[in-house]
Enzyme design. Structure first.
Site, PDB file in Angstrom:
ATOM      1  N   CYS A 102       0.814  -1.228   0.000  1.00 59.71           N
ATOM      2  CA  CYS A 102       0.000   0.000   0.000  1.00 59.71           C
ATOM      3  C   CYS A 102       0.846   1.276   0.000  1.00 59.71           C
ATOM      4  O   CYS A 102       0.315   2.370  -0.226  1.00 59.71           O
ATOM      5  CB  CYS A 102      -0.951  -0.012   1.188  1.00 59.71           C
ATOM      6  SG  CYS A 102      -2.018  -1.459   1.157  1.00 59.71           S
TER       7      CYS A 102
ATOM      8  N   HIS B 213      -3.048   6.990   0.895  1.00 55.34           N
ATOM      9  CA  HIS B 213      -3.558   5.649   0.615  1.00 55.34           C
ATOM     10  C   HIS B 213      -4.902   5.497   1.333  1.00 55.34           C
ATOM     11  O   HIS B 213      -5.098   6.041   2.410  1.00 55.34           O
ATOM     12  CB  HIS B 213      -2.557   4.605   1.104  1.00 55.34           C
ATOM     13  CG  HIS B 213      -3.100   3.225   1.022  1.00 55.34           C
ATOM     14  ND1 HIS B 213      -3.495   2.689  -0.182  1.00 55.34           N
ATOM     15  CD2 HIS B 213      -3.383   2.307   1.965  1.00 55.34           C
ATOM     16  CE1 HIS B 213      -3.968   1.478   0.032  1.00 55.34           C
ATOM     17  NE2 HIS B 213      -3.917   1.224   1.329  1.00 55.34           N
TER      18      HIS B 213
ATOM     19  N   ASN C 118     -10.158  -0.681  -0.403  1.00 60.04           N
ATOM     20  CA  ASN C 118      -8.705  -0.547  -0.376  1.00 60.04           C
ATOM     21  C   ASN C 118      -8.134  -1.302  -1.567  1.00 60.04           C
ATOM     22  O   ASN C 118      -8.196  -2.529  -1.614  1.00 60.04           O
ATOM     23  CB  ASN C 118      -8.214  -1.143   0.953  1.00 60.04           C
ATOM     24  CG  ASN C 118      -6.711  -1.150   1.099  1.00 60.04           C
ATOM     25  OD1 ASN C 118      -5.984  -0.827   0.163  1.00 60.04           O
ATOM     26  ND2 ASN C 118      -6.245  -1.534   2.277  1.00 60.04           N
TER      27      ASN C 118
HETATM   28  O1  UT7 Z   1      -3.983  -1.511   3.419  1.00 58.24           O
HETATM   29  C1  UT7 Z   1      -3.033  -1.246   4.393  1.00 58.24           C
HETATM   30  C2  UT7 Z   1      -3.041  -2.180   5.494  1.00 58.24           C
HETATM   31  N1  UT7 Z   1      -4.309  -2.416   6.143  1.00 58.24           N
HETATM   32  C3  UT7 Z   1      -4.900  -1.531   6.958  1.00 58.24           C
HETATM   33  O2  UT7 Z   1      -4.494  -0.409   7.072  1.00 58.24           O
HETATM   34  C4  UT7 Z   1      -6.078  -2.018   7.766  1.00 58.24           C
HETATM   35  C5  UT7 Z   1      -6.105  -1.345   9.118  1.00 58.24           C
HETATM   36  N2  UT7 Z   1      -7.135  -1.891   9.985  1.00 58.24           N
HETATM   37  C6  UT7 Z   1      -8.458  -1.669   9.803  1.00 58.24           C
HETATM   38  O3  UT7 Z   1      -8.860  -0.986   8.881  1.00 58.24           O
HETATM   39  C7  UT7 Z   1      -9.414  -2.215  10.824  1.00 58.24           C
HETATM   40  O4  UT7 Z   1      -8.671  -2.777  11.890  1.00 58.24           O
HETATM   41  C8  UT7 Z   1     -10.406  -3.290  10.278  1.00 58.24           C
HETATM   42  C9  UT7 Z   1     -11.412  -2.647   9.342  1.00 58.24           C
HETATM   43  C10 UT7 Z   1      -9.651  -4.372   9.547  1.00 58.24           C
HETATM   44  C11 UT7 Z   1     -11.180  -3.905  11.428  1.00 58.24           C
HETATM   45  O5  UT7 Z   1     -11.865  -2.882  12.149  1.00 58.24           O
HETATM   46  P1  UT7 Z   1     -11.703  -2.745  13.726  1.00 58.24           P
HETATM   47  O6  UT7 Z   1     -12.528  -1.611  14.122  1.00 58.24           O
HETATM   48  O7  UT7 Z   1     -10.235  -2.699  14.059  1.00 58.24           O
HETATM   49  O8  UT7 Z   1     -12.354  -4.090  14.238  1.00 58.24           O
HETATM   50  P2  UT7 Z   1     -11.712  -5.244  15.129  1.00 58.24           P
HETATM   51  O9  UT7 Z   1     -10.868  -6.137  14.278  1.00 58.24           O
HETATM   52  O10 UT7 Z   1     -11.092  -4.654  16.345  1.00 58.24           O
HETATM   53  O11 UT7 Z   1     -13.006  -6.016  15.548  1.00 58.24           O
HETATM   54  C12 UT7 Z   1     -14.010  -5.407  16.389  1.00 58.24           C
HETATM   55  C13 UT7 Z   1     -15.232  -6.293  16.389  1.00 58.24           C
HETATM   56  C14 UT7 Z   1     -14.895  -7.768  16.635  1.00 58.24           C
HETATM   57  O12 UT7 Z   1     -15.963  -8.333  17.350  1.00 58.24           O
HETATM   58  P3  UT7 Z   1     -15.861  -8.535  18.949  1.00 58.24           P
HETATM   59  O13 UT7 Z   1     -14.671  -9.418  19.160  1.00 58.24           O
HETATM   60  O14 UT7 Z   1     -15.663  -7.155  19.508  1.00 58.24           O
HETATM   61  O15 UT7 Z   1     -17.165  -9.155  19.291  1.00 58.24           O
HETATM   62  C15 UT7 Z   1     -14.871  -8.363  15.254  1.00 58.24           C
HETATM   63  O16 UT7 Z   1     -15.159  -9.737  15.248  1.00 58.24           O
HETATM   64  O17 UT7 Z   1     -15.852  -6.244  15.100  1.00 58.24           O
HETATM   65  C16 UT7 Z   1     -15.970  -7.562  14.564  1.00 58.24           C
HETATM   66  N3  UT7 Z   1     -15.770  -7.485  13.128  1.00 58.24           N
HETATM   67  C17 UT7 Z   1     -16.800  -7.409  12.262  1.00 58.24           C
HETATM   68  N4  UT7 Z   1     -18.132  -7.387  12.445  1.00 58.24           N
HETATM   69  C18 UT7 Z   1     -18.905  -7.300  11.337  1.00 58.24           C
HETATM   70  C19 UT7 Z   1     -14.597  -7.459  12.436  1.00 58.24           C
HETATM   71  N5  UT7 Z   1     -14.860  -7.380  11.117  1.00 58.24           N
HETATM   72  C20 UT7 Z   1     -16.212  -7.346  10.977  1.00 58.24           C
HETATM   73  C21 UT7 Z   1     -17.071  -7.265   9.878  1.00 58.24           C
HETATM   74  N6  UT7 Z   1     -18.407  -7.236  10.107  1.00 58.24           N
HETATM   75  N7  UT7 Z   1     -16.600  -7.205   8.626  1.00 58.24           N
END
Ligand code: UT7
Length: 351
Positions: free
Chosen positions: A113, A278, A308
């Site tokens: 990225c 990005h 992305n």
């Molecule tokens: O491209 C360059 C490199 N990549 C990035 O820059 C990505 C950076 N990270 C992110 O954009 C975010 O961390 C994500 C979008 C990947 C995830 O969002 P988040 O707010 O960090 O969520 P999380 O992984 O901390 O998960 C929070 C909750 C979890 O549930 P519990 O354990 O709190 O019950 C996940 O299971 O949200 C849940 N969750 C979802 N729920 C519905 C994670 N993904 C999803 C989903 N739909 N798609």
């Protein structure tokens, strides 16, 4: 002052857009969650059988056309992707051959990225050394190949059946990753400019392999063979992303890098017309913007439409801004990005 100038641009988004509701047919997610946590509303996927060299070809033709050139006017290709057509060779020579540029050097770069920042530096050095006069820089991604579902017909809506419990569980396990990535390509043509003041004013680039485990596709040539039944069973062909950790790095390292690049250019943040980042998650760019107290309108976003697209993101956004007239000659742009590797940085360029 380097004299590096963008003289053409193009983009290509394959097929139709897939909405968040489409994704909710194959895993446990929702439009509301995806919009709130990422800002993404839709993304594109290329059809099976198409790869990044095909997407890049379409974007490159548009870029060449927008510059009023022919393919044979190009004398170097820099190809950026993390989803190549083949594990080797890179996709640059395949694109070159499609463009009729057999024999023209084509180099693949792997900075995910943050790819465009690194490619700008390499292109600038090639132009300054005289090794190239006019370079095609492409970013293209076919992330659809690593999506964690096989039921594309259910996602498409052509099959109204529900996925098996096993397929649903697998896709849901990878949902944080699966919802953010989309396919696409962006192409830029750069050449040496003699216009006064035009070029790369500063670079602030970094890589840190100690952070590799935060985002990678685990399979590779440390294993014999490099793909086995066990790799497939353990989903080692799907990227493993520690989303929260990557997020934290992005919102701390990117503001530092933007500040460093702007200072190295002898400027203040107010002197910069655009901060073109990005697009990994809209919340990342909003936090970068807030931490630097940048005006909302100086930090363009297009993640809602494409998700992305990794290496393709910055050239796609640049092409949109050039074509709709936002990006004008004489403006100063700070590009920034962070991705797997980990690679990150910022550069200030006067257009
Ligand atoms: O491209 C360059 C490199 N990549 C990035 O820059 C990505 C950076 N990270 C992110 O954009 C975010 O961390 C994500 C979008 C990947 C995830 O969002 P988040 O707010 O960090 O969520 P999380 O992984 O901390 O998960 C929070 C909750 C979890 O549930 P519990 O354990 O709190 O019950 C996940 O299971 O949200 C849940 N969750 C979802 N729920 C519905 C994670 N993904 C999803 C989903 N739909 N798609």
């Amino acid at each position: 002052m380097s004299g590096f100038s963008i003289v053409g641009s193009g983009r290509y988004l394959p097929g139709r857009p897939y909405t968040n509701d489409d994704l909710a047919r194959v895993m446990d997610t929702s439009d509301e969650w995806i919009r709130q946590r990422t800002g993404i509303e839709q993304r594109h996927y290329c059809p099976s059988g198409q790869g990044v060299s095909d997407l890049a070809y379409e974007a490159s033709i548009k870029a060449i056309d927008s510059a009023g050139l022919k393919p044979t006017d190009l004398d170097y290709i820099l190809f950026n992707t993390m989803t190549p057509d083949h594990l080797f060779p890179g996709s640059g020579p395949l694109l070159g051959a499609r463009l009729g540029l057999n024999g023209v050097p084509a180099l693949d770069l792997r900075a995910q990225c943050a790819a465009m920042l690194f490619s700008f530096q390499v292109a600038d050095s090639l132009l300054q050394s005289g090794a190239a006069k006019r370079i095609l820089i492409v970013g293209a991604e076919a992330h659809s190949g690593f999506m964690p579902w096989l039921d594309w017909d259910i996602l498409e809506g052509t099959n109204k059946a529900a996925p098996s419990a096993e397929a649903w569980e697998r896709a849901t396990r990878h949902r944080g990753l699966a919802i953010i990535f989309g396919d696409g390509a962006g192409a830029l043509i750069v050449e040496r400019s003699t216009a006064p003041g035009v070029g790369i004013l500063s670079m602030d680039l970094h890589s840190d392999g100690d952070l590799v485990d935060e985002l990678l596709i685990p399979v590779g040539f440390r294993s014999r063979p490099y793909v086995s039944e066990q790799c497939l069973a353990e989903d080692l062909i799907i990227p493993r992303m520690q989303g929260r950790e990557v997020f934290k790095h992005a919102v701390s390292k990117l503001p530092q890098s933007v500040r460093a690049a702007v200072e190295k250019a002898g400027m203040t943040l107010d002197d910069v017309d655009w901060f073109v980042g990005h697009q990994a998650n809209d919340r990342i760019n909003s936090l970068v913007r807030d931490r630097l107290r940048l005006p909302h309108e100086k930090v363009p976003t297009n993640i809602a439409k494409y998700g992305n697209t990794s290496a393709a993101t910055i050239p796609i956004l640049v092409d949109e801004m050039r074509r709709d007239g936002r990006l004008k000659a004489g403006q100063t742009v700070c590009y920034f990005g962070l991705g797997a590797g980990m690679h990150w940085g910022a550069t200030v360029v006067r257009t």
